[in-house]
Design a protein around this motif. Sequence first.
Motif, short mmCIF file in Angstrom:
data_model
loop_
_atom_site.label_atom_id
_atom_site.label_comp_id
_atom_site.label_asym_id
_atom_site.label_seq_id
_atom_site.Cartn_x
_atom_site.Cartn_y
_atom_site.Cartn_z
N PRO A 68 0.83 -1.22 0.00
CA PRO A 68 0.00 0.00 0.00
C PRO A 68 0.86 1.26 0.00
O PRO A 68 1.86 1.36 0.71
N GLY A 69 0.45 2.19 -0.84
CA GLY A 69 1.15 3.47 -0.91
C GLY A 69 2.35 3.49 -1.83
O GLY A 69 3.00 4.53 -1.97
N ALA A 70 2.68 2.35 -2.45
CA ALA A 70 3.89 2.27 -3.26
C ALA A 70 3.61 2.27 -4.76
O ALA A 70 4.53 2.03 -5.55
N ALA A 71 2.39 2.54 -5.17
CA ALA A 71 2.04 2.46 -6.59
C ALA A 71 2.89 3.41 -7.43
O ALA A 71 3.36 3.06 -8.52
N ALA A 72 3.11 4.64 -6.93
CA ALA A 72 3.90 5.60 -7.69
C ALA A 72 5.34 5.15 -7.81
O ALA A 72 5.98 5.33 -8.86
N ALA A 73 5.88 4.57 -6.76
CA ALA A 73 7.26 4.08 -6.79
C ALA A 73 7.40 2.94 -7.78
O ALA A 73 8.40 2.85 -8.51
N VAL A 74 6.40 2.06 -7.84
CA VAL A 74 6.44 0.95 -8.80
C VAL A 74 6.39 1.49 -10.23
O VAL A 74 7.14 1.04 -11.10
N ARG A 75 5.52 2.46 -10.47
CA ARG A 75 5.43 3.06 -11.81
C ARG A 75 6.75 3.70 -12.18
O ARG A 75 7.20 3.59 -13.33
N TYR A 76 7.38 4.39 -11.24
CA TYR A 76 8.63 5.08 -11.53
C TYR A 76 9.74 4.09 -11.85
O TYR A 76 10.50 4.29 -12.80
N ALA A 77 9.87 3.02 -11.08
CA ALA A 77 11.00 2.10 -11.23
C ALA A 77 10.79 1.05 -12.29
O ALA A 77 11.75 0.56 -12.88
N THR A 137 18.13 1.14 -9.45
CA THR A 137 18.81 2.23 -10.14
C THR A 137 17.76 3.13 -10.78
O THR A 137 16.55 2.85 -10.72
N LEU A 138 18.21 4.22 -11.38
CA LEU A 138 17.27 5.09 -12.08
C LEU A 138 16.74 4.37 -13.31
O LEU A 138 17.49 3.69 -14.01
N PRO A 139 15.46 4.50 -13.63
CA PRO A 139 14.88 3.75 -14.74
C PRO A 139 15.29 4.24 -16.11
O PRO A 139 15.23 3.49 -17.08
N ALA A 140 15.70 5.50 -16.23
CA ALA A 140 16.02 6.08 -17.54
C ALA A 140 17.39 6.72 -17.50
O ALA A 140 17.89 7.12 -16.45
N GLY A 141 18.00 6.83 -18.69
CA GLY A 141 19.29 7.51 -18.81
C GLY A 141 20.45 6.52 -18.83
O GLY A 141 20.36 5.42 -18.29
N ARG A 142 21.55 6.93 -19.47
CA ARG A 142 22.74 6.12 -19.52
C ARG A 142 23.42 6.09 -18.15
O ARG A 142 23.15 6.90 -17.29
N SER A 143 24.33 5.12 -17.97
CA SER A 143 25.12 4.98 -16.74
C SER A 143 24.29 4.49 -15.57
O SER A 143 24.63 4.73 -14.41
#
Length: 612
Positions: free
Chosen positions: A205-214, A413-419
């Motif tokens: 619960p409460g983690a939907a935005a984090a899942v979408r982001y990652a 890690t970050l979902p987008a971008g090189r490195s």
Amino acid sequence: MDFQIDFGNALSPAPVDNAPLYASVAGVAHTLGPEECVFEDRASGEIHVMTVQVVQALELCRPFRSLDQHVAAVAAALPGMAGQLPAVRRVLEQMVARGLLHESSTWMAALGHKVAPLQGELGPVFVRACDRPTQLEALLDSLALQEQASGRRRRLVVLDDSRDAAAASRHAAALARRVAAGGQALHVDAARWRGFASQLARAVPGAAAAVRYALAAPGDADAGGGGRGFNLAVLLGQGARYALLDDDFRLPLHRVPGAEDGIDLAGSPDLPARFHDGLAEALAEGEPDHDDPFERQLAWCGQPLHQVLADPALAPTRAQLQGLVPGALPGLGPDTHVIATCNGHRGHSGAAGVDWMYLLDAASRRSFAADRARYLRALEGGPLGFGAPRARLLDQGHFLPFLLDGTRLLPPTLPAGRSEDLLFGMLCKALYPRSVVLHGNRTIGHVQEAARDRSRLLDRADTPGLPVFVNDFLGSRLAEIRAHDPAQRLATLAGWLRDLAAAGEGDRVALLDDFLRFRRADLVHRLQAVFAGASDAPLHFQSDLRRLIEVNGRAVAQRAAPRLAGWPESLDAAACAQRLAGELRGYADTLEHWPRLAAAARPLAARLLATD
């Protein structure tokens, strides 16, 4: 305070060939007066009283050397000790007896001795795939040949990030052929990816935005970047040690030309490179391994360091230990373990920029620049081989890992971008300060789908992306984290990101601007040093080197919106500050929820991986 030492007189024994190597222990000295100090051994906690001169001798004994070499160095460096070899020897022998000078074998035996060795088979071999069916098909063919040679089949899980439905369909067909031939394979297509993410969001619960982001699924509007496939592998691989490949890799692994046993314990992430005239020549570089590469590195991944160093292929020789300063390696200690292994590349480099080629060691630069046709090909992305002849121990990862220790909580890690792999490596170090990465003396084939037009980057200032910014911002503060629990350490990192996101717009703009100026000014400084020593280099090399210096120098001196790589050119300074705040809040949210997401993911992953 158990003893007091000072210089006196003693007889000097004859030197011994291949004598043991000693180095002083790490510690801190507190002055009691002009002539006396208290020295605290950081490892044992013992406290010793000694003269200032003896503390100075300890400082001179930091590198591993024989006792004879230490005696000579101390006698030559300390005032009044010239000709006093017997007195110096007596004191150093006392230090050995008291444990203030430790032998190299004793030091290595203590590395990781608090870490329990891992048992068990290799988990899945994850492959990140994205719209490159020809590449994936070639990887599968090479894997099948490797499995035929070794007699071991691996569970393959393809994390399909394709936007093109036709490419995803070809991926599915290739995996179906593998299964029909008796292999194991699972295709995590967009539907399975999205289903797993949805279940995970409901479970926490409460983690939907984090899942979408990652973990944004392929085709979602906010999707993009190889980091989300990395994050999916981390969640699906929990509880096991597993492998991670990209679809444009090729097996088998090859030995780096001139490969030798042993290891550089104070290894550098900078690797020598060898440039070739053709792709086939680069891919054939070095002798191929005929054994199972996963099994070989499974003996290292996740294991205590002293056990890894007992491997005859990695055991450091006396010559390799000579001069090593153990006190300069704070990441090594009784709980040191290998969190990941890594290989070099042969074929295409895969690097996003070109400046790294101008900063190579002298021999590599000659290979790069000597022939103009080869030089121009290299600027477009290959062909080459890079990797060191001797294995290296890295303080943190800089490249895509080959095997990872998923028995511990690993970070997102970050979902987008090189490195994204650089950022992941730093975060592993943040969670486990005594973790290290073993970069072996093997290379994996790498064949991109098309040539990359990188020569145009000679006229563009170095512009890293968000993963590099976050890596530098957080990585510079790791020593401030005191918590032992990895989840709490993640929370600290998230708090720092939220703190920056909440800064005033002007502060965020200033930090982005400082970051870009520092990166570019530092690059100019290093390139200038290369240029100063390149008077005999070919003119094409000198000319392009000058172009890089000039374009980055101009960028340092100019005022412009501090846009990171991948950000729209239309962003002004205020929009850059807003973009940064949004990204930092999204990633901080992911870091905060990650331990609970990882726990909830384990049963979901087990069900998904059991899918036929």
